[in-house]
Design an enzyme around this catalytic site. Sequence first.
Site, PDB file in Angstrom:
ATOM      1  N   TRP A 181       0.826  -1.218   0.000  1.00 44.12           N
ATOM      2  CA  TRP A 181       0.000   0.000   0.000  1.00 44.12           C
ATOM      3  C   TRP A 181       0.855   1.261   0.000  1.00 44.12           C
ATOM      4  O   TRP A 181       0.727   2.106   0.896  1.00 44.12           O
ATOM      5  CB  TRP A 181      -0.932   0.007   1.217  1.00 44.12           C
ATOM      6  CG  TRP A 181      -1.975  -1.068   1.186  1.00 44.12           C
ATOM      7  CD1 TRP A 181      -2.953  -1.202   0.264  1.00 44.12           C
ATOM      8  CD2 TRP A 181      -2.153  -2.117   2.129  1.00 44.12           C
ATOM      9  NE1 TRP A 181      -3.727  -2.292   0.555  1.00 44.12           N
ATOM     10  CE2 TRP A 181      -3.268  -2.877   1.704  1.00 44.12           C
ATOM     11  CE3 TRP A 181      -1.481  -2.511   3.292  1.00 44.12           C
ATOM     12  CZ2 TRP A 181      -3.732  -3.992   2.385  1.00 44.12           C
ATOM     13  CZ3 TRP A 181      -1.938  -3.625   3.981  1.00 44.12           C
ATOM     14  CH2 TRP A 181      -3.056  -4.355   3.520  1.00 44.12           C
ATOM     15  N   HIS A 201      -6.925   2.478   1.404  1.00 45.09           N
ATOM     16  CA  HIS A 201      -8.087   1.596   1.428  1.00 45.09           C
ATOM     17  C   HIS A 201      -9.151   2.195   2.346  1.00 45.09           C
ATOM     18  O   HIS A 201      -8.894   3.200   3.027  1.00 45.09           O
ATOM     19  CB  HIS A 201      -7.715   0.158   1.862  1.00 45.09           C
ATOM     20  CG  HIS A 201      -6.890   0.070   3.117  1.00 45.09           C
ATOM     21  ND1 HIS A 201      -6.499  -1.117   3.678  1.00 45.09           N
ATOM     22  CD2 HIS A 201      -6.363   1.032   3.938  1.00 45.09           C
ATOM     23  CE1 HIS A 201      -5.800  -0.886   4.766  1.00 45.09           C
ATOM     24  NE2 HIS A 201      -5.709   0.406   4.937  1.00 45.09           N
ATOM     25  N   ARG A 227      -3.262   4.991  -4.522  1.00 43.91           N
ATOM     26  CA  ARG A 227      -2.053   4.185  -4.333  1.00 43.91           C
ATOM     27  C   ARG A 227      -0.983   4.621  -5.314  1.00 43.91           C
ATOM     28  O   ARG A 227      -1.305   4.968  -6.458  1.00 43.91           O
ATOM     29  CB  ARG A 227      -2.364   2.701  -4.564  1.00 43.91           C
ATOM     30  CG  ARG A 227      -3.322   2.178  -3.507  1.00 43.91           C
ATOM     31  CD  ARG A 227      -3.563   0.705  -3.638  1.00 43.91           C
ATOM     32  NE  ARG A 227      -4.594   0.334  -2.662  1.00 43.91           N
ATOM     33  CZ  ARG A 227      -4.930  -0.906  -2.372  1.00 43.91           C
ATOM     34  NH1 ARG A 227      -4.329  -1.914  -2.990  1.00 43.91           N
ATOM     35  NH2 ARG A 227      -5.860  -1.145  -1.481  1.00 43.91           N
ATOM     36  N   GLN A 241     -13.343   1.957  -3.405  1.00 43.59           N
ATOM     37  CA  GLN A 241     -13.573   0.721  -2.643  1.00 43.59           C
ATOM     38  C   GLN A 241     -14.889   0.820  -1.891  1.00 43.59           C
ATOM     39  O   GLN A 241     -15.404   1.918  -1.637  1.00 43.59           O
ATOM     40  CB  GLN A 241     -12.452   0.489  -1.622  1.00 43.59           C
ATOM     41  CG  GLN A 241     -11.175  -0.044  -2.234  1.00 43.59           C
ATOM     42  CD  GLN A 241     -10.201  -0.587  -1.186  1.00 43.59           C
ATOM     43  OE1 GLN A 241     -10.329  -0.317   0.014  1.00 43.59           O
ATOM     44  NE2 GLN A 241      -9.230  -1.350  -1.645  1.00 43.59           N
ATOM     45  N   VAL A 284      -7.052  -9.036   9.717  1.00 44.96           N
ATOM     46  CA  VAL A 284      -8.048 -10.114   9.796  1.00 44.96           C
ATOM     47  C   VAL A 284      -7.362 -11.444  10.077  1.00 44.96           C
ATOM     48  O   VAL A 284      -6.192 -11.631   9.764  1.00 44.96           O
ATOM     49  CB  VAL A 284      -8.885 -10.229   8.486  1.00 44.96           C
ATOM     50  CG1 VAL A 284      -9.856  -9.076   8.345  1.00 44.96           C
ATOM     51  CG2 VAL A 284      -8.002 -10.364   7.268  1.00 44.96           C
ATOM     52  N   ALA A 340     -15.048  -8.620   7.943  1.00 44.47           N
ATOM     53  CA  ALA A 340     -14.857  -7.387   7.162  1.00 44.47           C
ATOM     54  C   ALA A 340     -14.457  -7.762   5.743  1.00 44.47           C
ATOM     55  O   ALA A 340     -13.944  -8.862   5.496  1.00 44.47           O
ATOM     56  CB  ALA A 340     -13.776  -6.519   7.797  1.00 44.47           C
TER      57      ALA A 340
HETATM   58  C1  FA5 Z   1      -7.356  -3.985   0.810  1.00 41.10           C
HETATM   59  O1  FA5 Z   1      -7.369  -2.824   0.368  1.00 41.10           O
HETATM   60  C2  FA5 Z   1      -7.937  -4.336   2.091  1.00 41.10           C
HETATM   61  N1  FA5 Z   1      -8.247  -3.158   2.824  1.00 41.10           N
HETATM   62  C3  FA5 Z   1      -9.189  -5.188   1.887  1.00 41.10           C
HETATM   63  C4  FA5 Z   1      -9.708  -5.851   3.118  1.00 41.10           C
HETATM   64  C5  FA5 Z   1     -10.715  -5.222   3.833  1.00 41.10           C
HETATM   65  C6  FA5 Z   1      -9.217  -7.062   3.546  1.00 41.10           C
HETATM   66  C7  FA5 Z   1     -11.229  -5.818   4.972  1.00 41.10           C
HETATM   67  C8  FA5 Z   1      -9.735  -7.654   4.672  1.00 41.10           C
HETATM   68  C9  FA5 Z   1     -10.746  -7.035   5.387  1.00 41.10           C
HETATM   69  P1  FA5 Z   1      -6.361  -4.975  -1.377  1.00 41.10           P
HETATM   70  O2  FA5 Z   1      -5.159  -4.130  -1.473  1.00 41.10           O
HETATM   71  O3  FA5 Z   1      -6.233  -6.363  -1.906  1.00 41.10           O
HETATM   72  O4  FA5 Z   1      -6.998  -4.949   0.040  1.00 41.10           O
HETATM   73  O5  FA5 Z   1      -7.492  -4.235  -2.220  1.00 41.10           O
HETATM   74  C10 FA5 Z   1      -8.831  -4.679  -2.184  1.00 41.10           C
HETATM   75  C11 FA5 Z   1      -9.429  -4.650  -3.563  1.00 41.10           C
HETATM   76  O6  FA5 Z   1      -9.271  -3.360  -4.120  1.00 41.10           O
HETATM   77  C12 FA5 Z   1      -8.753  -5.558  -4.555  1.00 41.10           C
HETATM   78  O7  FA5 Z   1      -9.282  -6.867  -4.448  1.00 41.10           O
HETATM   79  C13 FA5 Z   1      -9.088  -4.942  -5.852  1.00 41.10           C
HETATM   80  O8  FA5 Z   1     -10.398  -5.289  -6.227  1.00 41.10           O
HETATM   81  C14 FA5 Z   1      -9.074  -3.482  -5.526  1.00 41.10           C
HETATM   82  N2  FA5 Z   1      -7.786  -2.879  -5.862  1.00 41.10           N
HETATM   83  C15 FA5 Z   1      -6.655  -2.894  -5.162  1.00 41.10           C
HETATM   84  N3  FA5 Z   1      -5.683  -2.190  -5.782  1.00 41.10           N
HETATM   85  C16 FA5 Z   1      -6.226  -1.696  -6.893  1.00 41.10           C
HETATM   86  C17 FA5 Z   1      -5.755  -0.862  -7.958  1.00 41.10           C
HETATM   87  N4  FA5 Z   1      -4.521  -0.389  -7.983  1.00 41.10           N
HETATM   88  N5  FA5 Z   1      -6.588  -0.560  -8.975  1.00 41.10           N
HETATM   89  C18 FA5 Z   1      -7.850  -1.031  -8.942  1.00 41.10           C
HETATM   90  N6  FA5 Z   1      -8.359  -1.797  -7.975  1.00 41.10           N
HETATM   91  C19 FA5 Z   1      -7.568  -2.133  -6.962  1.00 41.10           C
END
Ligand code: FA5
Length: 372
Positions: A181, A201, A227, A241, A284, A340
Site C-alpha cells: 500500500w 483503502h 495508491r 472501494q 483479519v 470485514a
Molecule cells: C485492501 O485494500 C484491504 N483493505 C481489503 C480488506 C478489507 C481485507 C477488509 C480484509 C478485510 P487490497 O489491497 O487487496 O486490500 O485491495 C482490495 C481490492 O481493491 C482488490 O481486491 C481490488 O479489487 C481493488 N484494488 C486494489 N488495488 C487496486 C488498484 N490499484 N486498482 C484497482 N483496484 C484495486
Amino acid sequence: MPLWFPQGSPNLPPPKPPPYTPRMTTAVDQVAEVEREAREALEGAADEAALEAWRTRVLGRSGTLTGILRGLGGLPAEERREVGQAANLAKQALEAALEARQDALRAAAREAATRDAIDVTLPGRPVRRGRLHPVTRTLQEITRIFERMGFQAVEGPEVELDEYNFERLRIPEHHPARDMWDTFWVDEEVDGRQPLLLRTHTSPMQIRFMEQHEPPIRIVVPGRCYRYEATDATHEWMLQQVELLAVDEGLSMADLKGTLQEFARQMFGPQRRVMMRNSYFPFVEPGVELAVDCYACPGNDPTCSVCRGAGWVEIMGAGMVHPEILEAAGYDSDRYTGFAAGMGVERIAMPRYGVEDIRLFYQNDLRFLRQF
Ligand code: FA5
C-alpha cells in the site's frame, strides 16, 4: 491707404428686392394648406395611437378640415361651392391617405413580428441526457445490495492519518505489508497530528467507526482510495472501494461467506463463478480474497491482460476481524466476533460491463462513457 475690394466697395447699397405684390389668401388656399400640413403630419405618425390622434385632429368632429366644412354655410354661394368641392376632395384624399398609412404600418408590424417570432412548428433541439458514470452506478448498486441486507452506509476521510490507515490496523512502520500500500503523503499537520496520507483503502473506517460505536455493527463504507501504483489493465492509482464491517455476538466465517456469496449472486447473476481463497491482511484472521472467473478470455490465455492466464480476477479482500483489533476498540473479543471485506468497485464494474482495461474508466473519453 484706401482698401481694395475685388467685388467693389462694401459700402455700395444692396441690390433692390423685387417689387412687393400683395396676394389674397383664399379659403381654397386654406384648404390646400390644411391638406399639406395634414399629409406631412401623417408621414410622421408611426403607430396606431399616433394615427388615431391625427384622425381626431384633422378629420374628427373638431378637426381642422371638419372646421372648414362646417364654416361653408357662412361663405357667399359662389365661393361656397368652390371651397366645398376643394374641402370634400381634400377630405377624401386624406381619408385614403390615412387608410394607406394604416395598411403600411400594419404590414410593417406583421413583417417584424414574423421576423422575430419563434416558429413553434419547428422540431425542438434534443437535450442530451446526462447519466451516471459506470463506476458510480456500480458503487451505488453495491451499496444498495448491502443496505438491503441491513448494512448502514457511512463515509470517512480521504486524507487519512497514518495511525488509522496503518498503525491501528496492525501494520506498524517497517511492516512488509506496507509495501502493498504505497501511497501519496501530505506534508502537513491537522490538529497537530501527522503524518497524513491519501488513504490506500477504506479499512481505516473500521477503526474510526468501532471507536465511536458499540456492537452490533453493520456498516458499508464507499469511497475513493489512492495508491502509488504502476498502472496496467487492472490497476489504477485512484480506485474506489466499498468496505464492509459486521461485529456482533456469534458471527463466523460462514456468515462472511454467505454474505459475500449472496452479494456476488445479486451483483453478477447466477452464471458468474466466484472463488474464495486464502490470503493475508494483518487486520483479519483468517484472511481470504474473492475472485470471479475471467470474463475476457476462456480462462487459460497467458496473454490475457485481465487474468494473465490464471482464469480468475481478484475483486476483494476479506476475513474475520482480528481479535486484537476488537480488543483495541474496547470490545470483549471472547463475546464479539466480526467480519470485514474491502472490494474494488472498478474491478466489479469491469465484468459487469465487459470492460477489459480499468484505465478506460478515467480517461473521460465520451465515446467510451456514452456506451453505458
Ligand atoms: C485492501 O485494500 C484491504 N483493505 C481489503 C480488506 C478489507 C481485507 C477488509 C480484509 C478485510 P487490497 O489491497 O487487496 O486490500 O485491495 C482490495 C481490492 O481493491 C482488490 O481486491 C481490488 O479489487 C481493488 N484494488 C486494489 N488495488 C487496486 C488498484 N490499484 N486498482 C484497482 N483496484 C484495486
